[in-house]
Design an enzyme around this catalytic site. Structure first.
Site, PDB file in Angstrom:
ATOM      1  N   GLY A 223       0.788  -1.386   0.160  1.00  8.45           N
ATOM      2  CA  GLY A 223      -0.118   0.020   0.218  1.00  8.45           C
ATOM      3  C   GLY A 223       0.597   1.340  -0.231  1.00  8.45           C
ATOM      4  O   GLY A 223       2.285   1.374   0.105  1.00  8.45           O
ATOM      5  N   PRO A 224       0.193   2.355   0.336  1.00  9.33           N
ATOM      6  CA  PRO A 224       0.811   3.424   0.077  1.00  9.33           C
ATOM      7  C   PRO A 224       1.729   3.986   1.372  1.00  9.33           C
ATOM      8  O   PRO A 224       1.417   3.322   1.930  1.00  9.33           O
ATOM      9  CB  PRO A 224       0.113   4.544  -0.716  1.00  9.33           C
ATOM     10  CG  PRO A 224      -1.408   3.550  -1.215  1.00  9.33           C
ATOM     11  CD  PRO A 224      -1.002   2.612  -0.796  1.00  9.33           C
TER      12      PRO A 224
ATOM     13  N   GLY B 159       2.304   5.462   4.600  1.00  2.39           N
ATOM     14  CA  GLY B 159       1.146   5.681   5.727  1.00  2.39           C
ATOM     15  C   GLY B 159      -0.438   5.572   6.205  1.00  2.39           C
ATOM     16  O   GLY B 159      -0.966   6.385   6.703  1.00  2.39           O
ATOM     17  N   THR B 160      -0.274   4.718   5.318  1.00  6.01           N
ATOM     18  CA  THR B 160      -1.964   3.835   5.809  1.00  6.01           C
ATOM     19  C   THR B 160      -2.202   2.765   6.646  1.00  6.01           C
ATOM     20  O   THR B 160      -3.233   2.397   6.722  1.00  6.01           O
ATOM     21  CB  THR B 160      -1.608   3.103   4.331  1.00  6.01           C
ATOM     22  OG1 THR B 160      -1.341   2.468   3.573  1.00  6.01           O
ATOM     23  CG2 THR B 160      -2.727   3.663   2.496  1.00  6.01           C
TER      24      THR B 160
ATOM     25  N   LYS C 102       1.078   0.252   7.415  1.00  2.05           N
ATOM     26  CA  LYS C 102       1.660  -0.892   7.408  1.00  2.05           C
ATOM     27  C   LYS C 102       1.882  -2.111   8.196  1.00  2.05           C
ATOM     28  O   LYS C 102       1.886  -2.660   8.845  1.00  2.05           O
ATOM     29  CB  LYS C 102       2.210  -1.673   5.913  1.00  2.05           C
ATOM     30  CG  LYS C 102       1.162  -1.306   4.785  1.00  2.05           C
ATOM     31  CD  LYS C 102       2.031  -0.821   3.701  1.00  2.05           C
ATOM     32  CE  LYS C 102       3.452  -0.061   3.190  1.00  2.05           C
ATOM     33  NZ  LYS C 102       2.578   0.730   3.024  1.00  2.05           N
ATOM     34  N   THR C 103       3.208  -1.218   8.402  1.00  2.00           N
ATOM     35  CA  THR C 103       3.740  -1.005   9.619  1.00  2.00           C
ATOM     36  C   THR C 103       2.978  -1.364  11.606  1.00  2.00           C
ATOM     37  O   THR C 103       3.232  -1.988  12.054  1.00  2.00           O
ATOM     38  CB  THR C 103       4.499  -0.131  10.229  1.00  2.00           C
ATOM     39  OG1 THR C 103       5.302  -0.029   9.103  1.00  2.00           O
ATOM     40  CG2 THR C 103       5.578  -0.568  11.870  1.00  2.00           C
TER      41      THR C 103
ATOM     42  N   GLU D 149      -8.106  32.876  -9.130  1.00  2.13           N
ATOM     43  CA  GLU D 149      -8.497  32.046  -8.720  1.00  2.13           C
ATOM     44  C   GLU D 149     -10.291  32.260  -8.674  1.00  2.13           C
ATOM     45  O   GLU D 149     -11.114  31.329  -8.258  1.00  2.13           O
ATOM     46  CB  GLU D 149      -8.840  32.389  -6.976  1.00  2.13           C
ATOM     47  CG  GLU D 149      -6.886  31.879  -6.497  1.00  2.13           C
ATOM     48  CD  GLU D 149      -6.402  31.095  -6.945  1.00  2.13           C
ATOM     49  OE1 GLU D 149      -7.074  29.880  -6.558  1.00  2.13           O
ATOM     50  OE2 GLU D 149      -5.257  31.339  -7.647  1.00  2.13           O
TER      51      GLU D 149
ATOM     52  N   ASP E 146      -1.544  24.244 -12.425  1.00  2.00           N
ATOM     53  CA  ASP E 146      -3.129  23.023 -13.287  1.00  2.00           C
ATOM     54  C   ASP E 146      -2.132  23.386 -14.651  1.00  2.00           C
ATOM     55  O   ASP E 146      -2.823  22.424 -14.704  1.00  2.00           O
ATOM     56  CB  ASP E 146      -3.739  24.942 -13.522  1.00  2.00           C
ATOM     57  CG  ASP E 146      -4.430  26.218 -12.153  1.00  2.00           C
ATOM     58  OD1 ASP E 146      -4.384  24.759 -11.581  1.00  2.00           O
ATOM     59  OD2 ASP E 146      -4.484  27.013 -12.851  1.00  2.00           O
TER      60      ASP E 146
END
Length: 654
Positions: A241-242, A244-245, A247-248, A465, A539
């Site tokens: 997984g990416p 910070g999801t 896993k650890t 903006e 952009d």
């Protein structure tokens, strides 16, 4: 979690401090100092005695002739004599006082023939210039001591080698064994993983991944439940997984829940400058795990050693890393058996791993730990909000909606940043605005209120903006607008915040509407200022990448329909299409982007007065919200679930 004092052993009910661990480095230091003392004191000089000074034989004869000698000692073994100087003549010989030289100062003199020395001394005695004693001594050599002294330099370099190897991490926590343990495992073992204080209750969201790792714990606790039916316990599971999801965190929860030894290490712990060390550490890790089976081995960031092996030996592959991978493959599923040992590993670069490592029999399961969706983000917020003093009126649904694409680590950072902002403002609780400011801080960067801008630049940014806000308001599939700001943040001079719908599938019309809203800023600059600026670079980059994906990957092009040229081999030297196809892709990308640019200009021309009013409001207030846009353009024709939540929260605030 247990306190630090709970680790102190008790004897008879009284707490006793731990004794310091024995360290071989101190033994090396003592040996080195002893050799140095023996080397410098081995000539028979006593401690506290004045240091000797050498002199030539002719100088010796001159000093004796002048009557400076008090006595002479001749060493027959070393062909050396020692002339002791009278106290009243110390300054004449040494040019120092008696306090500086110490008692019984002397000169060491090498002589050629003992007969000549005797003749000279007898002649000086006859002339009355020497009245002292002439004595003889024979030095008995200590062969062992001389041998040890000769080894002193070698011992010093050996000690230096041991010290350097120990500092380089070769000891591996084995009590200071230094280089002799360089091949030992660096895995950190938890006999009882609950000492970490992390269980499955601390892992919010990721219910599918959590269920699979819970099964692994159940395999170890109740293996007979599965083996009775003829099944085999999985040998390994790979968490993918990416960053910070969680896993650890999942692996730590497994350690906290399982009542078996848990070995944790990083893939980089196998990497060393010495040849063969990585493979040795792999074998040692599995040997320790087998001794305490059933057990779990967790390897974090396994891509450090599991990267695909090069098929071309001349392409500069790392032989040591490949040897380490080969040892890991053999231990996981070779001729040997790892009964009772389960391997967990985590990586965010699964496409780079060797195919032999991913096959069934080594990693039987690949557990995907993806970015959390809306309900999972809400559960993660609930976990991280527990230690915070939050406003009771805080709407967690809104926070979950405001953080699309955030990982569990990002959400933890939002909660911490909100608490810091509230403390900075002197608040007693962490409120809604603190969390919104924290999200803005993480997405856009720190506000730069001191940045100096001219009125012309401020007007150009406001028009830019306002162009984004206007175009997105009139595009059906564009993301709902939350607020628009012209306060500089990070490297951006302004920004528009949206609340995107979380879709599992995205249509071509939705992508085109999003691309059109991206081009609204550049279109507004050209229409209402008469020139274009560098402010639209981000952009343009996003729109270009989006159109490239639509044409080359999703098959959404008129000239290249239903064709995908995606290739996950990042090391390929050639593109999966011809030069002519590449030219067609470039032409189609240019055409698609410019079509949406023209469409954005058309929308802005149709709502010119509203866009101008929106830009003036931005210049006055710097930050405007969705309800301000609604007052200018009227209610948006297409209302999504996200917009309903925004409106509900606006009503609550009122």
């Amino acid at each position: 979690m247990a306190s630090a004092s709970s680790n102190i052993p008790t004897i008879g009910g009284n707490r006793q401090p731990k004794m310091p661990k024995f360290n071989m480095s101190w033994v090396y230091i003592v040996i080195l100092v002893s050799l140095a003392v023996v080397y410098f004191m081995g000539d028979g000089q006593k401690i506290g005695q004045a240091p000797a000074r050498t002199a030539s034989y002719s100088s010796f004869k001159t000093y004796v002739d002048r009557g400076y000698a008090s006595r002479i000692v001749v060493n027959k073994t070393e062909s050396k004599l020692r002339m002791y100087v009278k106290s009243e003549n110390v300054r004449d010989v040494f040019h120092m006082s008696l306090k500086q030289t110490g008692p019984n100062p002397y000169l060491d003199v090498m002589y050629g023939s003992i007969d000549q020395v005797e003749q000279f001394v007898n002649a000086e005695r006859a002339d009355g210039k020497f009245q002292g004693e002439l004595t003889y001594e024979i030095t008995t050599r200590n062969g062992v001591l001389d041998f040890l002294i000769s080894l002193a330099p070698v011992a010093f370099f050996i000690f230096l080698w041991f010290f350097v190897m120990n500092r380089m991490g070769g000891s591996g926590g084995s009590g200071g064994m230094g280089i002799f343990s360089v091949g030992r495992s660096k895995a950190q073992m938890f006999e009882k993983g609950n000492n970490l204080g992390i269980t499955f209750k601390d892992v919010a969201g990721q219910e599918g991944a959590k269920q699979e790792v819970q099964e692994i714990v159940d395999f170890l606790k109740n293996p007979q439940k599965y083996t009775d039916l003829g099944g085999k316990i999985p040998k390994g599971a790979l968490l993918v997984g990416p960053p910070g999801t969680g896993k650890t965190l999942l692996a730590k929860a497994v350690a906290g829940e399982a009542d078996v030894p848990f070995y944790s290490m990083s893939g980089s712990d196998f990497v060393e400058m010495f040849v063969g060390v990585g493979a040795s550490r792999v074998r040692d890790t599995f040997a320790k795990a087998k001794e305490k089976s059933p057990s779990i081995i967790f390897i974090d960031e396994i891509d450090a050693i599991g990267r695909a092996r090069s098929k071309n030996p001349g392409m500069g592959g790392n032989d040591e890393r490949e040897n380490t991978l080969n040892a890991l493959l053999t231990e996981m599923d070779g001729f040997g058996t790892n009964s009772g040992v389960i391997i967990l590993a985590a990586t965010n670069r699964v496409d780079m791993l060797d195919k032999a490592l991913l096959r069934a029999g080594r990693f039987d399961r690949q557990i995907h730990v993806d970015l959390p969706d809306l309900p999972e983000r809400k559960a993660i917020f609930n976990v991280h909000l527990k230690p915070l003093k939050v406003d009771p009126q805080l709407d967690i649904d809104l926070l979950s909606r405001q953080t699309p694409g955030f990982s569990g680590a990002d959400i933890a950072n939002v909660c911490n940043e909100a608490a810091l902002i509230a403390a900075r403002h002197g608040s007693k609780v962490v409120g809604k605005q603190d969390f919104l400011d924290a999200v803005d801080r993480i997405i856009g960067g720190l506000e730069k209120k001191t940045k100096v801008m001219t009125d012309e630049e401020k007007r150009a940014i406001a028009l830019h903006e306002a162009g984004h806000a206007t175009v997105s308001w009139f595009c059906e599939h564009a993301n709902p607008l939350v607020k628009v700001s012209i306060v500089p943040r990070g490297r951006a001079l302004g920004a528009a915040w949206y609340l995107p719908e979380e879709r599992q599938l995205t249509t071509k019309e939705q992508l085109l509407d999003e691309m059109c809203s991206l081009m609204g800023g550049r279109a507004a600059e050209e229409l209402f200022t008469g020139h274009i600026s560098t402010g639209a670079m981000n952009d343009l980059e996003r729109a270009t990448k989006m159109s490239q994906s639509m044409i080359a990957y999703y098959g959404m092009s008129e000239k290249l329909p239903n064709v995908c040229y995606y290739d996950n081999n990042e090391y390929a030297f050639t593109k999966p299409y011809s030069a002519e196809t590449a030219r067609i892709i470039d032409v189609e990308v240019l055409k698609m982007v410019n079509e949406q640019y023209d469409r954005a200009k058309q929308i802005l021309l149709e709502h010119k007065e509203g866009h101008n009013a929106l830009a003036l409001l931005l210049i006055q207030r710097e930050v405007i919200f969705a309800d301000d846009v609604e007052k200018i353009f009227g209610k948006r024709q297409w209302t999504s679930r996200a917009e309903e939540i925004i409106n509900d929260n606006d009503k609550k605030d009122e």
